[in-house]
Design a protein around this motif. Structure first.
Motif, PDB file in Angstrom:
ATOM      1  N   VAL A 165      41.171  37.440  27.898  1.00 51.64           N
ATOM      2  CA  VAL A 165      42.313  37.596  29.158  1.00 51.64           C
ATOM      3  C   VAL A 165      42.194  36.166  29.966  1.00 51.64           C
ATOM      4  O   VAL A 165      41.563  35.447  29.788  1.00 51.64           O
ATOM      5  CB  VAL A 165      41.521  38.607  30.175  1.00 51.64           C
TER       6      VAL A 165
ATOM      7  N   SER B  78      52.197  42.977  30.973  1.00 55.63           N
ATOM      8  CA  SER B  78      52.258  43.933  31.739  1.00 55.63           C
ATOM      9  C   SER B  78      53.668  43.674  32.821  1.00 55.63           C
ATOM     10  O   SER B  78      53.486  42.650  33.194  1.00 55.63           O
ATOM     11  CB  SER B  78      50.873  44.367  32.496  1.00 55.63           C
ATOM     12  N   PHE B  79      54.264  44.851  33.261  1.00 57.23           N
ATOM     13  CA  PHE B  79      55.320  44.918  34.028  1.00 57.23           C
ATOM     14  C   PHE B  79      54.950  45.654  35.240  1.00 57.23           C
ATOM     15  O   PHE B  79      55.817  46.406  35.769  1.00 57.23           O
ATOM     16  CB  PHE B  79      56.643  44.987  33.340  1.00 57.23           C
ATOM     17  N   ASN B  80      53.665  46.036  35.482  1.00 55.66           N
ATOM     18  CA  ASN B  80      53.199  46.879  36.270  1.00 55.66           C
ATOM     19  C   ASN B  80      53.641  46.232  37.879  1.00 55.66           C
ATOM     20  O   ASN B  80      54.035  45.257  38.031  1.00 55.66           O
ATOM     21  CB  ASN B  80      51.622  46.936  36.583  1.00 55.66           C
TER      22      ASN B  80
ATOM     23  N   TRP C 206      37.970  41.033  40.444  1.00 56.15           N
ATOM     24  CA  TRP C 206      37.583  42.040  39.428  1.00 56.15           C
ATOM     25  C   TRP C 206      36.078  42.257  39.236  1.00 56.15           C
ATOM     26  O   TRP C 206      35.285  41.354  39.127  1.00 56.15           O
ATOM     27  CB  TRP C 206      38.252  41.757  38.009  1.00 56.15           C
TER      28      TRP C 206
ATOM     29  N   LEU D 115      42.664  35.462  33.220  1.00 57.99           N
ATOM     30  CA  LEU D 115      42.740  36.138  34.559  1.00 57.99           C
ATOM     31  C   LEU D 115      43.523  35.518  35.720  1.00 57.99           C
ATOM     32  O   LEU D 115      43.343  34.312  35.799  1.00 57.99           O
ATOM     33  CB  LEU D 115      41.339  36.517  34.974  1.00 57.99           C
TER      34      LEU D 115
ATOM     35  N   LYS E  35      52.634  43.029  39.373  1.00 59.13           N
ATOM     36  CA  LYS E  35      52.419  41.781  38.451  1.00 59.13           C
ATOM     37  C   LYS E  35      53.444  40.636  38.657  1.00 59.13           C
ATOM     38  O   LYS E  35      54.342  40.927  39.645  1.00 59.13           O
ATOM     39  CB  LYS E  35      52.561  42.236  36.953  1.00 59.13           C
TER      40      LYS E  35
ATOM     41  N   GLY F 219      51.303  47.738  29.825  1.00 56.89           N
ATOM     42  CA  GLY F 219      50.472  46.706  29.083  1.00 56.89           C
ATOM     43  C   GLY F 219      49.174  47.770  28.129  1.00 56.89           C
ATOM     44  O   GLY F 219      48.764  47.064  27.237  1.00 56.89           O
TER      45      GLY F 219
ATOM     46  N   ALA G  17      41.718  47.923  32.490  1.00 52.89           N
ATOM     47  CA  ALA G  17      42.879  48.549  31.122  1.00 52.89           C
ATOM     48  C   ALA G  17      42.738  47.413  29.813  1.00 52.89           C
ATOM     49  O   ALA G  17      43.075  47.817  28.821  1.00 52.89           O
ATOM     50  CB  ALA G  17      44.150  48.093  31.923  1.00 52.89           C
ATOM     51  N   THR G  18      41.974  46.242  29.981  1.00 50.34           N
ATOM     52  CA  THR G  18      41.508  45.675  28.887  1.00 50.34           C
ATOM     53  C   THR G  18      40.739  46.436  27.818  1.00 50.34           C
ATOM     54  O   THR G  18      40.747  46.179  26.706  1.00 50.34           O
ATOM     55  CB  THR G  18      41.014  44.201  29.075  1.00 50.34           C
TER      56      THR G  18
ATOM     57  N   PHE H 255      40.272  43.425  34.104  1.00 50.38           N
ATOM     58  CA  PHE H 255      40.704  44.717  34.854  1.00 50.38           C
ATOM     59  C   PHE H 255      40.212  45.834  33.590  1.00 50.38           C
ATOM     60  O   PHE H 255      40.324  45.445  32.501  1.00 50.38           O
ATOM     61  CB  PHE H 255      42.118  44.949  35.148  1.00 50.38           C
TER      62      PHE H 255
ATOM     63  N   ILE I  50      47.986  47.120  24.289  1.00 48.82           N
ATOM     64  CA  ILE I  50      46.602  46.793  23.691  1.00 48.82           C
ATOM     65  C   ILE I  50      46.122  48.018  23.030  1.00 48.82           C
ATOM     66  O   ILE I  50      45.691  47.421  21.779  1.00 48.82           O
ATOM     67  CB  ILE I  50      45.605  46.714  25.175  1.00 48.82           C
TER      68      ILE I  50
ATOM     69  N   ALA J 272      48.530  39.965  30.494  1.00 43.85           N
ATOM     70  CA  ALA J 272      48.951  40.774  31.497  1.00 43.85           C
ATOM     71  C   ALA J 272      49.290  40.044  32.985  1.00 43.85           C
ATOM     72  O   ALA J 272      50.471  40.384  33.562  1.00 43.85           O
ATOM     73  CB  ALA J 272      48.293  42.129  31.792  1.00 43.85           C
ATOM     74  N   GLU J 273      48.419  39.070  33.085  1.00 47.37           N
ATOM     75  CA  GLU J 273      48.533  38.541  34.523  1.00 47.37           C
ATOM     76  C   GLU J 273      49.110  37.164  34.385  1.00 47.37           C
ATOM     77  O   GLU J 273      49.178  36.359  35.372  1.00 47.37           O
ATOM     78  CB  GLU J 273      47.144  38.521  35.153  1.00 47.37           C
TER      79      GLU J 273
HETATM   80  C1  LIG Z   1      47.686  44.719  34.575  1.00 52.15           C
HETATM   81  C2  LIG Z   1      46.832  44.649  33.494  1.00 52.15           C
HETATM   82  C3  LIG Z   1      46.593  45.346  32.241  1.00 52.15           C
HETATM   83  C4  LIG Z   1      47.440  46.639  31.959  1.00 52.15           C
HETATM   84  O1  LIG Z   1      48.695  46.573  32.264  1.00 52.15           O
HETATM   85  P1  LIG Z   1      49.269  48.111  32.764  1.00 52.15           P
HETATM   86  O2  LIG Z   1      50.666  47.641  32.425  1.00 52.15           O
HETATM   87  O3  LIG Z   1      48.907  48.249  34.082  1.00 52.15           O
HETATM   88  O4  LIG Z   1      48.845  48.967  31.709  1.00 52.15           O
HETATM   89  C5  LIG Z   1      45.619  44.777  31.347  1.00 52.15           C
HETATM   90  N1  LIG Z   1      44.885  43.621  31.656  1.00 52.15           N
HETATM   91  C6  LIG Z   1      44.901  43.097  32.639  1.00 52.15           C
HETATM   92  C7  LIG Z   1      44.025  41.917  32.598  1.00 52.15           C
HETATM   93  C8  LIG Z   1      45.654  43.628  33.830  1.00 52.15           C
HETATM   94  O5  LIG Z   1      45.774  42.933  34.858  1.00 52.15           O
END
Ligand SMILES: *Cc1c(COP(=O)(O)O)cnc(C)c1O
Length: 374
Positions: A135, A185-187, A323, A137, A190, A58, A86-87, A84, A62, A163-164
């Motif tokens: 986002v 995101s497919f971490n 967060w 969230l 998630k 994810g 990562a945003t 998070f 971005i 992502a969420e």
């Molecule tokens: C998980 C997440 C991301 C990033 O995704 P990744 O696949 O882990 O890089 C971005 N934004 C939010 C709000 C997230 O929870």
């Protein structure tokens, strides 16, 4: 010690191995192939959007969205502070500056009023923001219409960090499809997972073609390796996309189960005072309730969020504070921000409860016992 109950764990549906095995049989062990194409199509159909590029994360999605919007050194990007990291990190990859916007109390997401205030103020200071990243969230839709209409009014493109929020919708339309770009995101934790992965979503086919080009080292059309732009190695592996295809077969079940988890907690805690849930403001908002989150008032509930978290920890049950806002993070604290105290108070008083879709009845019972001991 009893088994650990985690906040949110991967939950395979069963069909994943079928797709992964096919990749092995056909020797498509590469960052492209039929599973990547198939997974992209599955997401397109599910979201009702025209174009999707499956990527390595994810965060990568971005990053590419910011590049495609032409964000450069010295530019400002407005972003939710309650998110998070990562945003925000990809904004800094460009030497651009994040400008943080606080939350409103209904959805905990970007406050449209503060957003407009910030836009006016940045314009007055001579630096019109280049993009907005907002986002959803914990799966809760932000106030989409208000945010998009402000962005349109000032002609600032929007990146929607969903992502969420895969499976959530606003006025019946899936999240991730409202901005110029949406990201997924497919971490591993998630709502569905490819172990690690992400996607860039858009109705602009040229932009998604460009994203695919940039994500595969920006190789120009030539028999040799020819490059006239900086490239990235951001495509999703065909093996991992196979996991994704299997997961897309069960996405509806996963959303349903997360919503049932949320109902379990509401029923469990309905007699307790001093607990508030993040709640859909009205029927326009449909959350996947990726994580169930609560706010505690110590005077009424008798425990604050840290005390409650530790109580769970003693039972080997993972809960997590909400967060920590980005404007409070050491790495981001010097960037401009437009604040109203809401995200700080959410961080102070909020807790995420175990919300996986594979929690057993036994595990729900253990969670209930902790609450019932209070
Ligand atoms: C998980 C997440 C991301 C990033 O995704 P990744 O696949 O882990 O890089 C971005 N934004 C939010 C709000 C997230 O929870």
């Amino acid at each position: 010690m009893k088994n650990k109950i985690w906040l949110s764990t991967p939950h395979m549906g069963g069909a994943e191995l079928k797709y992964v095995n096919k990749a092995f049989e056909e020797n498509w062990i590469a960052p492209l192939g039929p599973n990547v194409d198939g997974f992209e199509e599955d997401i397109q159909n599910y979201l009702g959007v025209n174009h999707v590029a499956a990527l390595s994360s994810g965060t990568a999605a971005i990053h590419l969205a910011l590049i495609l919007l032409g964000v450069k050194i010295g530019d400002e990007v407005l972003a939710s502070t309650f998110t998070f990291s990562a945003t925000i990190n990809p904004i800094l990859y460009h030497g651009a500056t994040p400008v943080f916007i606080d939350s409103e109390k209904d959805t905990w997401n970007m406050d449209p009023e503060l957003l407009e205030q910030a836009i006016k103020d940045r314009i007055k200071k001579g630096n019109k923001p280049k993009a907005i990243i907002f986002v959803h969230l914990y799966g809760m839709p932000a106030k989409v219409e208000e945010i998009i209409s402000i962005a349109d009014k000032y002609e600032i493109p929007v990146i929607e960090d969903a992502a969420e929020a895969l499976g959530s919708s606003y006025k019946g339309k899936k999240l991730g499809t409202f901005g110029k770009f949406g990201i997924l995101s497919f971490n591993g934790n998630k709502i569905i997972t490819t172990s690690g992965g992400g996607a860039l979503v858009s109705n602009d086919g040229d932009a998604i073609s460009k994203a695919r080009f940039l994500a595969t080292q920006a190789r120009d059309d030539a028999p040799h390796y020819q490059h006239s732009q900086i490239g990235y190695n951001y495509r999703m592996s065909n093996i991992l996309a196979g996991i994704g295809r299997g997961q897309m077969e069960v996405i509806e079940d996963r959303v349903k189960q997360r919503r049932e988890n949320n109902k379990f907690y509401r029923d469990l805690l309905k007699e307790k005072s001093g607990v508030d849930f993040l709640t859909e403001p009205d029927e326009n908002f449909y959350s996947n309730f990726w994580l169930t989150t609560i706010l505690l008032q110590k005077e009424k509930f008798s425990y604050d969020r840290e005390e409650l978290r530790k109580l769970f920890e003693k039972e080997n049950i993972e809960c997590r504070p909400l967060w920590k806002p980005m404007h409070m993070q050491p790495i981001f604290k010097d960037h401009p921000s437009y604040l109203n105290g809401i995200s700080e108070s959410l961080f102070e008083n909020g807790l995420c409860l175990p919300s996986g879709t594979n929690l057993t009845l036994d595990e729900f019972e253990r969670i209930a016992q902790v609450f019932n001991s209070i």
